[in-house]
Design an enzyme around this catalytic site. Sequence first.
Site, mmCIF file in Angstrom:
data_model
loop_
_atom_site.group_PDB
_atom_site.id
_atom_site.type_symbol
_atom_site.label_atom_id
_atom_site.label_comp_id
_atom_site.label_asym_id
_atom_site.label_seq_id
_atom_site.Cartn_x
_atom_site.Cartn_y
_atom_site.Cartn_z
ATOM 1 N N GLU A 58 2.780 0.126 -14.405
ATOM 2 C CA GLU A 58 3.262 1.485 -14.150
ATOM 3 C C GLU A 58 4.787 1.470 -14.115
ATOM 4 O OE1 GLU A 58 2.707 3.164 -10.173
ATOM 5 O OE2 GLU A 58 1.881 4.943 -11.135
ATOM 6 N N CYS B 272 1.923 9.595 -10.740
ATOM 7 C CA CYS B 272 0.842 8.599 -10.812
ATOM 8 C C CYS B 272 -0.134 8.955 -11.926
ATOM 9 C CB CYS B 272 0.135 8.541 -9.475
ATOM 10 S SG CYS B 272 -0.250 10.170 -8.865
ATOM 11 N N GLU C 67 -4.597 6.601 -2.480
ATOM 12 C CA GLU C 67 -4.257 7.227 -3.763
ATOM 13 C C GLU C 67 -3.110 6.401 -4.319
ATOM 14 O OE1 GLU C 67 -5.968 9.610 -4.967
ATOM 15 O OE2 GLU C 67 -6.878 10.678 -3.292
ATOM 16 N N LYS D 172 3.869 10.227 7.867
ATOM 17 C CA LYS D 172 5.041 9.364 7.687
ATOM 18 C C LYS D 172 5.682 9.789 6.368
ATOM 19 C CE LYS D 172 7.299 5.522 6.276
ATOM 20 N NZ LYS D 172 8.210 6.008 5.220
HETATM 21 P P1 NAD Z 1 5.425 2.977 -1.934
HETATM 22 O O1 NAD Z 1 4.110 2.319 -1.945
HETATM 23 O O2 NAD Z 1 6.641 2.132 -2.021
HETATM 24 O O3 NAD Z 1 5.620 3.845 -0.613
HETATM 25 C C1 NAD Z 1 4.735 4.888 -0.268
HETATM 26 C C2 NAD Z 1 4.878 5.162 1.216
HETATM 27 O O4 NAD Z 1 4.401 4.011 1.920
HETATM 28 C C3 NAD Z 1 6.313 5.393 1.698
HETATM 29 O O5 NAD Z 1 6.317 6.349 2.718
HETATM 30 C C4 NAD Z 1 6.685 4.033 2.255
HETATM 31 O O6 NAD Z 1 7.693 4.075 3.237
HETATM 32 C C5 NAD Z 1 5.370 3.581 2.845
HETATM 33 N N1 NAD Z 1 5.230 2.133 3.012
HETATM 34 C C6 NAD Z 1 5.871 1.143 2.332
HETATM 35 N N2 NAD Z 1 5.484 -0.058 2.799
HETATM 36 C C7 NAD Z 1 4.588 0.179 3.786
HETATM 37 C C8 NAD Z 1 3.828 -0.663 4.642
HETATM 38 N N3 NAD Z 1 3.926 -2.004 4.585
HETATM 39 N N4 NAD Z 1 2.989 -0.087 5.526
HETATM 40 C C9 NAD Z 1 2.878 1.270 5.595
HETATM 41 N N5 NAD Z 1 3.577 2.103 4.816
HETATM 42 C C10 NAD Z 1 4.419 1.572 3.917
HETATM 43 O O7 NAD Z 1 5.374 4.062 -3.096
HETATM 44 P P2 NAD Z 1 6.537 5.004 -3.581
HETATM 45 O O8 NAD Z 1 7.494 4.155 -4.359
HETATM 46 O O9 NAD Z 1 7.039 5.837 -2.457
HETATM 47 O O10 NAD Z 1 5.748 5.993 -4.565
HETATM 48 C C11 NAD Z 1 5.505 5.677 -5.880
HETATM 49 C C12 NAD Z 1 4.100 5.124 -6.030
HETATM 50 O O11 NAD Z 1 3.168 6.040 -5.479
HETATM 51 C C13 NAD Z 1 3.689 4.962 -7.484
HETATM 52 O O12 NAD Z 1 3.015 3.743 -7.648
HETATM 53 C C14 NAD Z 1 2.740 6.124 -7.719
HETATM 54 O O13 NAD Z 1 1.810 5.919 -8.736
HETATM 55 C C15 NAD Z 1 2.103 6.258 -6.390
HETATM 56 N N6 NAD Z 1 1.584 7.623 -6.230
HETATM 57 C C16 NAD Z 1 0.233 7.804 -6.279
HETATM 58 C C17 NAD Z 1 -0.299 9.080 -6.182
HETATM 59 C C18 NAD Z 1 -1.775 9.312 -6.247
HETATM 60 O O14 NAD Z 1 -2.201 10.398 -5.839
HETATM 61 N N7 NAD Z 1 -2.585 8.404 -6.734
HETATM 62 C C19 NAD Z 1 0.553 10.169 -6.011
HETATM 63 C C20 NAD Z 1 1.918 9.943 -5.957
HETATM 64 C C21 NAD Z 1 2.422 8.654 -6.062
#
Ligand code: NAD
Length: 515
Positions: A417, A316, A281, A207
């Site tokens: 964050e 992150c 993650e 996704k």
């Molecule tokens: P997000 O949680 O808003 O979204 C991540 C993904 O999840 C997107 O594809 C989104 O459409 C999907 N999503 C949102 N709601 C959902 C639901 N209810 N069910 C299933 N999927 C859903 O995060 P973001 O804003 O896209 O990314 C930034 C965040 O990601 C930051 O907090 C960052 O720290 C984290 N991040 C973590 C890592 C890691 O490896 N630990 C790496 C990159 C980013």
Amino acid sequence: MTDTTSATTANQTTTRDGSLAAGLPYPTAEDAQPRDYGMLVGGQWVAAAAGETIDVITPLDRFRVLARTPRGRAEDADRAVRAAREAFPGWAALPFTQRQRALLRIADDLEPLVEDLARLTAVDTGNAIRTQARPEAQLLVTAFRFFAGLAGEVKGVSLPTGDEALSYTRRLPLGVVAGILPWNSPLMIAAFKLPAALVSGNTVVLKAAEDAPLTILELAEVCQRHLPDGVLNVVTGYGREVGEALVVHEGVDKVSFTGSTATGSGVASRAGERLAHVSLELGGKSPCIVFPDSDTDAVVEQVLLATRFARQGQSCTSGSRLFLHEDIHDSFLERLVARVSQLRVGDPRDEGSDIGCIINERQWQRVQGYIEDGLAQEGVQVAYDGRPALTVGEPGFYHAPMILTQVSNDWRIAREEIFGPVLSVIRWREEEEVVAMANDSHYGLAAFVFSRDVGAALRTAHRVESGWVQVNQGGGQQVGQSYGGMKASGQGREFSLEGMLEGFTQIQQVNVRLV
Ligand code: NAD
């Protein structure tokens, strides 16, 4: 439904021209018309069942729609999961050498596309091409080759239980893996999940993040050349629509999620209700600890890498809490500020830019909110604010770095964050005290320790509650080493042999009576 706070907007379209397939030439910010993409489902590039699309706006120009992607919903998630289920038995049954060969061919096809993928990453995510986008695309090729090499490691063991028994185990894939990706560095996060899941015999539904889906669709186009239909599927759309539909789908055996801690917690609980496998993650607020013996320009360079300013702080693993020993606080900060003021914020496609743009307006405003909150705290000082000198703001979401000092570890800017180029600097005196402050966080993703005293550096590294600690360096991820967080930063590990075996396989034990 239109999400007006996001860089993406939803449309209803009924007519389309041309193919929905991904492939060269990739969209650019100069194209006269947005490119129409489909989702990859069962080997076909398809529109959403409801025919709706989402506009993908480039972060470097808020008025420019780069592409339209399908706004997938539950019905689309279901189609993709069915395709993956159907493909699973055949893919899992292949000799490992055939999966290995497919991954190597994908890597060979990706390699000449690195430059194109890097340029697309720059316009899709806003990540600067030299400092971020190109290394991310290169990492993808490395990851496919690395995991191809591990294909034969998906194997069992036998136990010497005597001549009258044969006792052995088999390592089996989990089945259908849903890989949910964020927008900040989509190709890198896909590299953490996709080759490991595929080579161990799983089929996959990715996704893509609604704000930056294009490189993932292009990656899928290359993979599809070498995979049977349905082995890899990609859906696009909003998280609470198509993302959630994958998480709750009975046909998904494992959810591998990368994103924010708040969303990840909901994903884990919904997947947990039906006892699906989950790995997470999530976010971080990582400490970067500088000892008094490390007040050098070389350390400043590494601390600069750790800040992830070059990815607009949208990482992150950003070392966003900088703990400076009080003996060197002023001098180190002076060096750091001098260096940060040389960074060039500019068009992410430009080789001269060190820093590109924030992903969308909502995120840009969120960063402002944290800055205002930090500036309102008593005693805070601004060590560096590049914003006044920044003239490249409009029409992209550009944002210069900001360094705030005399910060207290209990302020919001030190606890939450920000995911923007904002660094909180905190003084320390005693080793005990700085370790306690570093660990006084619900996050535990990364940490950075700088000291020439090996004892002090490793003592501190071992006491910090983080899944990834770097000593005297601040750089990026190594393929082959287990990556993941402690505490609220996640569960499970990726990007390594152990991560692949634990995250994407399960053991079956077989006991045979030989008499
Ligand atoms: P997000 O949680 O808003 O979204 C991540 C993904 O999840 C997107 O594809 C989104 O459409 C999907 N999503 C949102 N709601 C959902 C639901 N209810 N069910 C299933 N999927 C859903 O995060 P973001 O804003 O896209 O990314 C930034 C965040 O990601 C930051 O907090 C960052 O720290 C984290 N991040 C973590 C890592 C890691 O490896 N630990 C790496 C990159 C980013």
